[in-house]
Motif scaffolding. Structure first.
Motif, PDB file in Angstrom:
ATOM      1  N   GLU A 101       1.136  -1.360   0.284  1.00 30.01           N
ATOM      2  CA  GLU A 101       0.340   0.394   0.274  1.00 30.01           C
ATOM      3  C   GLU A 101       0.507   1.045  -0.076  1.00 30.01           C
ATOM      4  O   GLU A 101       0.980   2.647  -0.691  1.00 30.01           O
ATOM      5  N   ASN A 102       1.790   0.866   0.394  1.00 30.72           N
ATOM      6  CA  ASN A 102       3.066   2.288   0.509  1.00 30.72           C
ATOM      7  C   ASN A 102       3.365   2.519  -0.351  1.00 30.72           C
ATOM      8  O   ASN A 102       3.588   3.711  -1.558  1.00 30.72           O
ATOM      9  N   VAL A 103       3.693   1.923  -1.022  1.00 26.93           N
ATOM     10  CA  VAL A 103       4.090   1.963  -2.689  1.00 26.93           C
ATOM     11  C   VAL A 103       3.578   2.198  -3.808  1.00 26.93           C
ATOM     12  O   VAL A 103       3.292   3.170  -4.576  1.00 26.93           O
ATOM     13  N   ILE A 157      -5.485  -5.722  -4.572  1.00 31.06           N
ATOM     14  CA  ILE A 157      -5.288  -4.821  -4.734  1.00 31.06           C
ATOM     15  C   ILE A 157      -4.156  -4.933  -5.975  1.00 31.06           C
ATOM     16  O   ILE A 157      -4.368  -4.000  -6.610  1.00 31.06           O
ATOM     17  N   LEU A 158      -3.946  -5.505  -6.246  1.00 35.99           N
ATOM     18  CA  LEU A 158      -2.884  -5.806  -7.187  1.00 35.99           C
ATOM     19  C   LEU A 158      -3.348  -5.953  -8.515  1.00 35.99           C
ATOM     20  O   LEU A 158      -3.343  -5.273 -10.006  1.00 35.99           O
ATOM     21  N   CYS A 159      -5.036  -6.350  -8.439  1.00 35.60           N
ATOM     22  CA  CYS A 159      -6.157  -6.440  -9.811  1.00 35.60           C
ATOM     23  C   CYS A 159      -6.233  -5.028  -9.614  1.00 35.60           C
ATOM     24  O   CYS A 159      -7.085  -5.236 -10.634  1.00 35.60           O
ATOM     25  N   LYS A 160      -6.814  -4.360  -8.749  1.00 36.06           N
ATOM     26  CA  LYS A 160      -7.608  -3.186  -8.769  1.00 36.06           C
ATOM     27  C   LYS A 160      -6.676  -1.630  -9.368  1.00 36.06           C
ATOM     28  O   LYS A 160      -7.374  -1.129 -10.255  1.00 36.06           O
ATOM     29  N   VAL A 161      -5.573  -2.109  -8.467  1.00 32.04           N
ATOM     30  CA  VAL A 161      -4.844  -0.257  -9.005  1.00 32.04           C
ATOM     31  C   VAL A 161      -4.089  -0.409 -10.030  1.00 32.04           C
ATOM     32  O   VAL A 161      -3.587  -1.455 -10.844  1.00 32.04           O
ATOM     33  N   LYS A 162      -4.230   0.891 -10.519  1.00 29.49           N
ATOM     34  CA  LYS A 162      -3.396   0.737 -12.433  1.00 29.49           C
ATOM     35  C   LYS A 162      -1.797   1.335 -11.199  1.00 29.49           C
ATOM     36  O   LYS A 162      -1.350   2.148 -11.403  1.00 29.49           O
ATOM     37  N   TRP A 163      -0.887   0.234 -10.799  1.00 31.22           N
ATOM     38  CA  TRP A 163       0.231   0.038 -11.085  1.00 31.22           C
ATOM     39  C   TRP A 163       1.210   0.214 -12.034  1.00 31.22           C
ATOM     40  O   TRP A 163       2.731   0.013 -12.211  1.00 31.22           O
TER      41      TRP A 163
END
Length: 205
Positions: A101-103, A157-163
């Protein structure tokens, strides 16, 4: 060990300490929860030799998978049991990926590529079924124990966020891009990229 944000030097058990290398320092940049091997030890014993020693005693070279309290709803548990009866619940285990979550909140292409690289390292180090690394587990009892996997918090989170970043520098979700379309910074040809492709729902070429 040293906390680079607070400057604290503390004695920690090895499993709470990360190797003090570029990738992990950048990944955890700004986090006051991560501790690294004090570089004075590298200077004294040599970084390569001391890191081999540190890993044998449990220091970490990729972010830890941390068990957390599950937020599964009653209805979600009913679905996982496929509406079957049960005598009692045994456990519900969900997981975070340390520092994620920090990164995510301070993402750039360099950190994104390092996150991708560290996920590959975590998969490589996981001793059970590699795909299970991204799962939580709900278990109940009815004459015998029944375990059922579900998507862990960090997988969601990895699937939801545009990272992720495409070759034009645009941020995208994993289901919006094929691995081959990622920026050149990513180690897309490394072992276990195929697992990331399937688990995170990348588009197929």
């Amino acid at each position: 060990s040293i906390n680079p944000v607070t400057g604290e030097n503390d004695l920690m058990i090895p499993s709470q300490v990360y190797l003090n290398n570029h990738d992990l320092r950048l990944y955890f940049e700004g986090s006051d929860a991560a501790y690294f091997i004090n570089k004075n030890l590298y200077n004294r014993f040599g970084q390569k030799d001391f890191e081999k020693f540190a890993l044998l005693f449990g220091c970490k070279d990729s972010p830890k998978r941390i068990q957390i309290e599950s937020k599964l709803t009653w209805q979600e548990k009913v679905i996982l049991r496929n509406n079957r009866g049960y005598t009692r619940e045994l456990h519900t285990r969900d997981y975070n990926y340390d520092g994620l979550e920090n990164v995510i909140n301070d993402m750039n292409i360099d950190k994104s590529a390092i996150l991708y690289k560290l996920l590959l390292k975590s998969i490589s180090d996981y001793r059970l079924n590699k795909y299970d690394f991204f799962d939580g587990e709900y278990s109940w009892f009815f004459h015998r124990a029944y375990p059922e996997p579900f998507d862990s918090n960090f997988k969601k989170i990895l699937c939801k966020v545009k990272w992720l970043y495409d070759k034009n520098g645009k941020q995208v979700r994993s289901n919006e891009i094929a691995i081959s379309e990622l920026a050149d910074d990513y180690l897309v040809n490394e072992k276990y990229s195929d697992i990331l492709e399937k688990v995170l729902g990348f588009q197929l070429d």
